[in-house]
Design a protein around this motif. Structure first.
Motif, short mmCIF file in Angstrom:
data_model
loop_
_atom_site.label_atom_id
_atom_site.label_comp_id
_atom_site.label_asym_id
_atom_site.label_seq_id
_atom_site.Cartn_x
_atom_site.Cartn_y
_atom_site.Cartn_z
N UNK A 76 1.66 6.94 0.96
CA UNK A 76 0.56 7.32 1.56
C UNK A 76 -0.53 6.97 -0.25
N UNK A 77 -0.53 6.24 -1.42
CA UNK A 77 -0.62 5.45 -1.90
C UNK A 77 -1.34 4.34 -1.58
N UNK A 78 -0.63 3.35 -1.27
CA UNK A 78 -1.25 2.62 -0.57
C UNK A 78 -2.03 2.27 0.34
N UNK A 79 -1.76 3.65 1.23
CA UNK A 79 -2.88 3.51 2.22
C UNK A 79 -4.39 4.06 1.92
N UNK A 80 -4.02 5.57 0.93
CA UNK A 80 -5.87 5.44 1.05
C UNK A 80 -6.21 4.89 -0.05
N UNK A 81 -5.42 3.57 -0.80
CA UNK A 81 -5.79 2.37 -1.67
C UNK A 81 -6.79 2.16 -0.14
N UNK A 82 -5.81 1.61 0.79
CA UNK A 82 -6.07 0.30 1.93
C UNK A 82 -8.06 0.92 2.66
N UNK A 83 -7.69 2.05 2.48
CA UNK A 83 -9.12 2.83 3.39
C UNK A 83 -9.82 2.74 2.41
N UNK A 84 -9.91 3.03 1.13
CA UNK A 84 -10.92 2.95 0.13
C UNK A 84 -11.64 1.43 0.13
N UNK A 85 -10.52 0.29 0.47
CA UNK A 85 -11.36 -1.22 -0.13
C UNK A 85 -11.51 -1.97 1.34
N UNK A 86 -10.97 -0.92 2.33
CA UNK A 86 -10.70 -1.29 3.36
C UNK A 86 -12.81 -2.61 3.89
N UNK A 87 -14.04 -1.67 3.63
CA UNK A 87 -15.38 -1.98 3.78
C UNK A 87 -15.49 -3.37 2.76
N UNK A 132 -3.77 -4.20 7.50
CA UNK A 132 -4.02 -3.25 5.99
C UNK A 132 -3.11 -1.65 6.19
N UNK A 133 -2.96 -1.83 5.03
CA UNK A 133 -2.13 -0.53 4.66
C UNK A 133 -0.63 0.01 5.64
N UNK A 134 -0.36 -0.80 5.84
CA UNK A 134 0.86 -1.14 6.24
C UNK A 134 2.13 -1.81 5.57
N UNK A 135 3.00 -0.88 5.89
CA UNK A 135 4.95 -0.77 5.67
C UNK A 135 5.57 -2.09 5.62
N UNK A 136 5.75 -3.29 5.80
CA UNK A 136 6.66 -4.15 7.02
C UNK A 136 7.77 -4.12 5.97
N UNK A 137 8.41 -4.09 6.72
CA UNK A 137 10.15 -3.69 6.42
C UNK A 137 10.54 -5.32 6.26
N UNK A 138 11.25 -5.44 5.12
CA UNK A 138 11.64 -7.10 4.76
C UNK A 138 14.06 -6.65 4.72
N UNK A 139 14.12 -5.65 4.98
CA UNK A 139 15.15 -5.28 4.88
C UNK A 139 16.74 -5.62 5.43
N UNK A 140 16.31 -6.22 6.75
CA UNK A 140 17.52 -6.95 7.50
C UNK A 140 18.02 -5.88 8.93
N UNK A 141 16.79 -5.36 9.06
CA UNK A 141 17.23 -4.02 9.63
C UNK A 141 17.79 -2.74 9.65
N UNK A 142 17.92 -2.12 7.90
CA UNK A 142 17.83 -1.69 7.38
C UNK A 142 17.51 -0.12 7.96
N UNK A 143 16.21 -0.20 8.08
CA UNK A 143 15.23 0.81 8.80
C UNK A 143 15.55 1.38 10.25
N UNK A 144 16.65 0.42 11.47
CA UNK A 144 16.76 0.82 12.46
C UNK A 144 17.82 1.77 12.35
N UNK A 145 18.21 2.03 11.23
CA UNK A 145 19.64 2.84 11.91
C UNK A 145 18.80 3.96 12.01
#
Length: 229
Positions: free
Chosen positions: A142-153, A216-229
């Motif tokens: 939520x922290x990075x998404x709040x920041x992304x929304x604030x600075x997107x303009x 922007x505001x994205x969570x990019x997984x670089x985890x070898x598929x950890x998030x697929x479990x």
């Protein structure tokens, strides 16, 4: 482009500067002898001010500071003490807030901020039961998404990399624990091995580049598929 390196560990900072220069780039360190601790009040502001004074407008910022609280007693809810909870959140969560707050006013239009998070922030596992660490990384979303929304303009982008187990000193326990090693194909199905630091660096470079100009505001997984479990 010039890479500005700031951190509390001068040895790592100097090695980073040397690596950039060896690759043909330009880099310099900010107070690598004394060290700038962005987890301490005023540290993030000092790092951004020094970088701006030496280089001018900032086009990209990477937050790559973090710690494990296991040595302080981080564990399950009933096992984790106040010291581990407070210190892990100070380093892993509050320092991101401080750096965002300091960097955003100094960012050029079209700039990019990248924060290194963890797969444990969204996907827990009993072999990695560290509530302070996991919650500090999960709170970054939520922290990075709040920041992304604030600075997107202004055309500034803010994104989070959700890193899996990476072959660094901080993951030494996982690298030497035979039971965890046997579980790697389950934990990270895209190859029974830990991620390399270069895997994370490649994602950072993409997010900093114009190729990611619409992300922007994205969570990019670089985890070898950890998030697929």
């Amino acid at each position: 482009m010039t890479v500005v390196v700031a951190g509390s560990d001068g040895g790592i900072g100097r090695a980073c500067v040397a690596a950039v220069e060896a690759a043909g780039g330009t880099a310099f360190g900010v107070d690598l002898a004394g060290g700038i601790d962005i987890t301490a009040p005023g540290g993030a502001e000092q790092a951004i001010a020094r970088a701006s004074a030496a280089h001018g407008t900032i086009s990209g910022v990477v937050h790559a500071v973090g710690m494990s609280g296991r040595s302080l007693g981080d564990g399950g809810i009933t096992a984790c003490g106040d010291e581990a909870w407070n210190e892990v959140h100070r380093v892993n969560h509050a320092s991101v807030f401080r750096l965002l707050r300091a960097a955003i006013p100094a960012m050029a239009e079209g700039g990019s901020i990248v924060v290194i998070g963890s797969a444990l922030g969204t996907s827990l596992d009993d072999d990695f039961r560290t509530v302070a660490y996991a919650s500090s990384k999960g709170a970054l979303i939520p922290l990075i998404r709040a920041a992304a929304r604030e600075v997107a303009p202004r055309g500034v982008r803010v994104n989070l990399i959700s890193a899996g187990l990476v072959a660094t000193p901080m993951s030494r326990r996982a690298q030497t624990d035979l039971a965890i090693q046997a579980r790697l194909p389950e934990l990270m199905p895209l190859g029974a091995d830990l991620c390399a630091p270069e895997d994370i660096a490649a994602a950072v470079l993409w997010l900093l580049s114009p190729a990611a100009r619409r992300t922007t505001g994205a969570v990019i997984p670089v985890d070898g598929g950890w998030h697929l479990r």
